[in-house]
Write a protein that holds these residues in place. Sequence first.
Motif, PDB file in Angstrom:
ATOM      1  N   TRP A  33      31.700  48.749 -12.264  1.00 45.96           N
ATOM      2  CA  TRP A  33      31.063  47.609 -12.932  1.00 45.96           C
ATOM      3  C   TRP A  33      32.082  46.907 -13.818  1.00 45.96           C
ATOM      4  O   TRP A  33      32.224  45.684 -13.765  1.00 45.96           O
ATOM      5  CB  TRP A  33      29.853  48.094 -13.745  1.00 45.96           C
ATOM      6  N   VAL A  37      33.426  43.038 -13.498  1.00 45.52           N
ATOM      7  CA  VAL A  37      33.239  42.068 -14.580  1.00 45.52           C
ATOM      8  C   VAL A  37      34.596  41.525 -15.027  1.00 45.52           C
ATOM      9  O   VAL A  37      34.768  40.314 -15.199  1.00 45.52           O
ATOM     10  CB  VAL A  37      32.447  42.681 -15.760  1.00 45.52           C
ATOM     11  N   SER A  53      27.944  40.332 -14.934  1.00 46.24           N
ATOM     12  CA  SER A  53      27.387  41.679 -15.068  1.00 46.24           C
ATOM     13  C   SER A  53      26.313  41.924 -14.021  1.00 46.24           C
ATOM     14  O   SER A  53      26.307  42.966 -13.355  1.00 46.24           O
ATOM     15  CB  SER A  53      26.795  41.867 -16.466  1.00 46.24           C
ATOM     16  N   ASN A 157      22.556  46.306 -20.122  1.00 44.61           N
ATOM     17  CA  ASN A 157      23.861  45.640 -20.151  1.00 44.61           C
ATOM     18  C   ASN A 157      23.762  44.262 -20.786  1.00 44.61           C
ATOM     19  O   ASN A 157      24.618  43.876 -21.581  1.00 44.61           O
ATOM     20  CB  ASN A 157      24.450  45.527 -18.744  1.00 44.61           C
ATOM     21  N   LEU A 161      25.805  43.189 -23.906  1.00 40.93           N
ATOM     22  CA  LEU A 161      26.761  42.088 -23.784  1.00 40.93           C
ATOM     23  C   LEU A 161      26.481  40.997 -24.808  1.00 40.93           C
ATOM     24  O   LEU A 161      27.416  40.371 -25.319  1.00 40.93           O
ATOM     25  CB  LEU A 161      26.726  41.507 -22.363  1.00 40.93           C
TER      26      LEU A 161
END
Length: 168
Positions: A33, A37, A53, A157, A161
Amino acid sequence: MTSPTPAGIARLNTADDGTAADLLHEVCTSTAWARAVLAKRPFAGLDELCEASDAAMRELTPEDLGEAMAGHPPIGRPKPGDPTSAREQRGMAGASDELKAELLELNLAYQDRFGHVFLICATGLTGEQMRDAATARIGNTPEQEREIVRTELGKINRIRLTRLAEGE
């Protein structure tokens, strides 16, 4: 006129790969991941970062999902000294001993069935809502549960974020 890039995103955009990977590891412990990203840098804003994401989350293999889940403590047992874990599981703070014991039992049964912790985006949920979700989800097939976990990780996430973008 465009709005300025949030401080946390500017830091992510300009950091060397190792530092940027460390920042993203605080969001999600999946190496795949984070790599996906990072490959989309630079980000103009939070929307772009969250889209990257989400796209990365859709591509995770079952093994990558397992790596991501390994970074999450069981519901009702946040990591000691981890403010993120404590904040996200705030709904369990005032839970009765009975509810905590019930969730522990459900966590163990879930883990026996699926081989990983029960994962839910706990932000804003009460202990009862988390218990009810665990009770409902324990009857899922492994395939159904993997996709639910993917969705829940995506929500977590995005919340993390957002905090990163704000420079927290």
